[in-house]
Enzyme design. Structure first.
Site, PDB file in Angstrom:
ATOM      1  N   ASP A  14      -5.202-117.313  52.394  1.00 36.26           N
ATOM      2  CA  ASP A  14      -3.731-117.599  52.854  1.00 36.26           C
ATOM      3  C   ASP A  14      -3.448-117.410  54.001  1.00 36.26           C
ATOM      4  O   ASP A  14      -2.741-117.053  54.837  1.00 36.26           O
ATOM      5  CB  ASP A  14      -3.345-116.292  52.259  1.00 36.26           C
ATOM      6  CG  ASP A  14      -3.245-115.617  50.826  1.00 36.26           C
ATOM      7  OD1 ASP A  14      -3.499-116.710  50.057  1.00 36.26           O
ATOM      8  OD2 ASP A  14      -3.539-114.350  50.549  1.00 36.26           O
ATOM      9  N   GLU A 221       4.483-119.793  44.713  1.00 33.79           N
ATOM     10  CA  GLU A 221       4.491-118.729  45.867  1.00 33.79           C
ATOM     11  C   GLU A 221       3.990-119.679  47.032  1.00 33.79           C
ATOM     12  O   GLU A 221       3.689-120.804  46.920  1.00 33.79           O
ATOM     13  CB  GLU A 221       3.317-117.743  45.309  1.00 33.79           C
ATOM     14  CG  GLU A 221       2.090-118.360  45.111  1.00 33.79           C
ATOM     15  CD  GLU A 221       0.845-117.346  44.529  1.00 33.79           C
ATOM     16  OE1 GLU A 221       1.262-116.150  44.401  1.00 33.79           O
ATOM     17  OE2 GLU A 221      -0.238-117.764  44.341  1.00 33.79           O
TER      18      GLU A 221
HETATM   19  O1  FUB Z   1      -3.737-113.230  48.610  1.00 36.77           O
HETATM   20  C1  FUB Z   1      -3.205-112.687  47.378  1.00 36.77           C
HETATM   21  C2  FUB Z   1      -1.910-113.417  46.845  1.00 36.77           C
HETATM   22  O2  FUB Z   1      -2.715-114.625  46.392  1.00 36.77           O
HETATM   23  C3  FUB Z   1      -1.059-114.285  48.031  1.00 36.77           C
HETATM   24  O3  FUB Z   1      -0.129-113.493  48.661  1.00 36.77           O
HETATM   25  C4  FUB Z   1      -0.569-115.429  46.984  1.00 36.77           C
HETATM   26  O4  FUB Z   1      -0.211-116.410  47.992  1.00 36.77           O
HETATM   27  C5  FUB Z   1      -1.866-115.980  46.507  1.00 36.77           C
HETATM   28  O5  FUB Z   1      -2.718-116.729  47.550  1.00 36.77           O
END
Ligand code: FUB
Length: 319
Positions: A14, A221
């Site tokens: 991320d 996301e």
């Molecule tokens: O790393 C945890 C979660 O997985 C992140 O917040 C999302 O974007 C995904 O990458």
């Protein structure tokens, strides 16, 4: 160019990349080397702290500046320190991070430092009115800062569709409008929202909002905002179809029109990225799970150059 992980002594994911003080600083999640059963709520992403990385140049080695914040130092947080971001304003660095509170509801917190590497001192409470995950804080062309955020499934964005938290809420039916990322202007002190978060609408080429079954294009996301030639580029992950895609608009709050995919699915379930200009060139920071042999919660940050076509579209890349 090398497509090796930036660092291999820890797992990182991320990545939010920013140019501060003439270097690239990368604010990633710190994936733990734990055995964990995978589920759709993301319990396997059990991170407890953050490290900050930096590079003199995206093509050079990365330095790990060590622990910048640990969940044990955040009074309101209980677990799952997910994808963070950082911003600089008026001589201070602001570190934004999602975590579950003591009721297991995701909130977004902020911590501050006078250095880009931290350590960051957390505020005692999460940002009032914050929820869900994946904050991206950016400066608009008028100088105002905004946070765009939100993530489905384990990220709980669907739980807030009615305005209040409904723990077992489902994502919209296939023929309904897809969930959208949320966006809010930040207060001048960068510690609170200046307004209630609103939807950042993503439209198709005909001007209709993307619908839920449009899994190759609709928001899931990992939002990121950057400006190229005066246009706002909202890029994000499609989640269960593992793409990085983007939409563009003339205002920081949208609406945005879907433009296309720019990264084909990397190894691993999640896709999450940032885009930054350095040295007159553009760079894509992202992660994959190659180093761990494909274990989705043990990811590594990588970088590769990103190219625009003359019409402003982003060239499709492979990881
Ligand atoms: O790393 C945890 C979660 O997985 C992140 O917040 C999302 O974007 C995904 O990458």
């Amino acid at each position: 160019m090398s497509r090796q992980p930036l660092v291999t002594h820890i797992y990182t994911a991320d990545p939010s990349a920013h140019v501060f003080e003439g270097k690239v600083y990368i604010y990633p999640s710190h994936d733990l080397d734990l055995e964990a059963e995978e589920n759709d709520l993301g319990d396997q992403y059990a991170m407890t702290d953050y490290h900050v990385l930096s590079q003199e140049h995206p093509e050079g080695p990365a330095t790990d500046h060590g622990e910048a914040l640990h969940v044990a130092r955040v009074p309101w947080a209980s677990r799952q320190m997910w994808a963070p971001d950082a911003a600089y304003r008026n001589g201070r660095y602001y570190f934004y991070f999602p975590a579950r509170d003591r009721d297991h509801v995701f909130r977004i917190g902020v911590a501050t430092s006078d250095r880009p590497t931290g350590p960051f001192t957390p505020e005692p409470e999460p940002i009032p009115g914050s929820f869900s995950i994946d904050p991206c804080v950016f400066q608009a062309l008028d100088g105002e800062f905004y946070m765009v955020f939100g993530g489905l499934w384990g990220g709980q964005l669907q739980c807030w569709a009615s305005g209040t938290f409904v723990r077992d809420a489902e994502t919209p039916a296939d023929d309904r409008e897809a969930l959208r990322p949320k966006i809010a202007r930040m207060s001048p002190d960068m510690l609170t929202f200046a307004e209630p978060p609103r939807d950042a609408t993503i439209l198709d080429e005909a001007g209709a909002p993307l619908i839920s079954r449009d899994n190759d294009r609709r928001y899931f996301e990992g939002p990121w905002m950057h400006v190229y030639h005066g246009t706002y580029y909202l890029s994000y992950s499609t989640g269960d179809t593992h793409r990085l895609v983007y939409a563009t608009g003339s205002s920081p709050t949208g609406p945005f029109t879907y433009r296309g995919q720019f990264l084909t699915p990397p190894v691993g379930w999640t896709t999450h990225h940032s885009i930054v200009e350095f040295g007159g060139r553009w760079w894509l920071y992202y992660h994959d799970a190659t180093l761990s042999g494909g274990i989705s919660h043990k990811r590594s940050v990588k970088v590769q150059e990103l190219f625009y076509e003359p019409d402003g579209s982003i060239r499709l890349m492979e990881p």
